[in-house]
Design an enzyme around this catalytic site. Structure first.
Site, short mmCIF file in Angstrom:
data_model
loop_
_atom_site.label_atom_id
_atom_site.label_comp_id
_atom_site.label_asym_id
_atom_site.label_seq_id
_atom_site.Cartn_x
_atom_site.Cartn_y
_atom_site.Cartn_z
N PHE A 26 7.25 -8.07 -1.88
CA PHE A 26 5.84 -8.08 -1.61
C PHE A 26 5.26 -8.00 -3.00
O PHE A 26 5.63 -6.94 -3.59
CB PHE A 26 5.64 -7.17 -0.54
N ALA A 60 7.81 -2.44 0.44
CA ALA A 60 8.01 -1.14 0.25
C ALA A 60 8.39 -0.27 1.23
O ALA A 60 9.27 0.83 0.89
CB ALA A 60 6.51 -0.50 -0.34
N MET A 61 8.13 -0.51 2.67
CA MET A 61 8.97 0.36 3.66
C MET A 61 10.41 0.16 3.94
O MET A 61 10.92 1.04 4.48
CB MET A 61 8.10 -0.22 4.94
N ILE A 86 -0.90 -2.76 -2.81
CA ILE A 86 -2.41 -2.89 -3.39
C ILE A 86 -3.31 -2.62 -2.39
O ILE A 86 -3.05 -3.14 -1.20
CB ILE A 86 -2.59 -4.13 -4.06
N ASP A 89 -8.24 -3.88 3.09
CA ASP A 89 -9.55 -3.59 3.84
C ASP A 89 -9.13 -2.53 4.70
O ASP A 89 -9.96 -2.00 5.63
CB ASP A 89 -10.27 -4.58 4.16
N HIS A 92 -3.76 0.46 6.35
CA HIS A 92 -2.34 0.13 6.21
C HIS A 92 -1.74 0.49 5.00
O HIS A 92 -0.65 1.12 4.66
CB HIS A 92 -2.28 -1.47 6.42
#
Length: 169
Positions: A26, A60-61, A86, A89, A92
């Site tokens: 990602f 990342a998870m 990053i 809005d 999360h």
């Protein structure tokens, strides 16, 4: 002064250090850049290419569980986590940032194995891109230094079972 504490100097000689790297795909432009810089620095420091295992995961998870599996193998002196989170809005960002960091730390502590956490957490893509070079180098240097430190400690500090044997005497 024979009674003064000793010190272990930083050692950036990567010869013989076995490194496992888990990279999130990602934000791939950023994570590929981190990997490229990190890999180049590992090799520059003397880590042999055959002593580096590079694995990619979706995000990342997924990094902590993959690091955990690598740690369980017993094949590595140090692990590196590469990713980029990053802010968007929604909330999360906070969840992924906090939980991936917790997971990476848990792996290091559970396995008594250094894990260099270079999962970038930035507010903008530009901030992440600006950090690729420095953080890629930092990941490699931190890995080599910590790998060497752990080996020096293994050579110079008594292991838990050695301490138990002394207590039994």
């Amino acid at each position: 002064m024979s009674n003064s504490p000793g010190s272990v100097p930083a050692n950036l000689n990567g010869d013989g250090i076995r490194v496992g790297v888990v990279q999130a795909r990602f934000n791939e432009e950023i994570t590929n850049g981190l990997w490229k810089v990190c890999c180049a620095e590992l090799l520059r420091l003397g880590v042999q290419s055959e002593d580096v295992l590079h694995i990619t995961v979706p995000g990342a998870m997924e990094i902590p569980v993959t690091l955990d599996r690598l740690a369980l193998s017993g094949e590595f002196d140090v692990l590196i986590a590469l990713g980029a989170i990053i802010k968007g809005d929604t909330y999360h960002f906070e969840i992924v940032s906090n939980e991936s960091a917790r997971g990476v730390s848990d792996v290091a502590l559970r396995h008594n194995l250094p894990v260099i956490n270079m999962i970038l957490t930035t507010y903008t893509e530009d901030q992440a891109i600006e950090r690729i070079e420095d953080k890629g180098v930092d990941a490699a240097r931190g890995a080599v230094e910590m790998g060497n430190l752990m080996m020096a400690m293994d050579d110079n500090l008594p292991l838990e079972d050695e301490l138990e044997e002394e207590d039994d005497e």
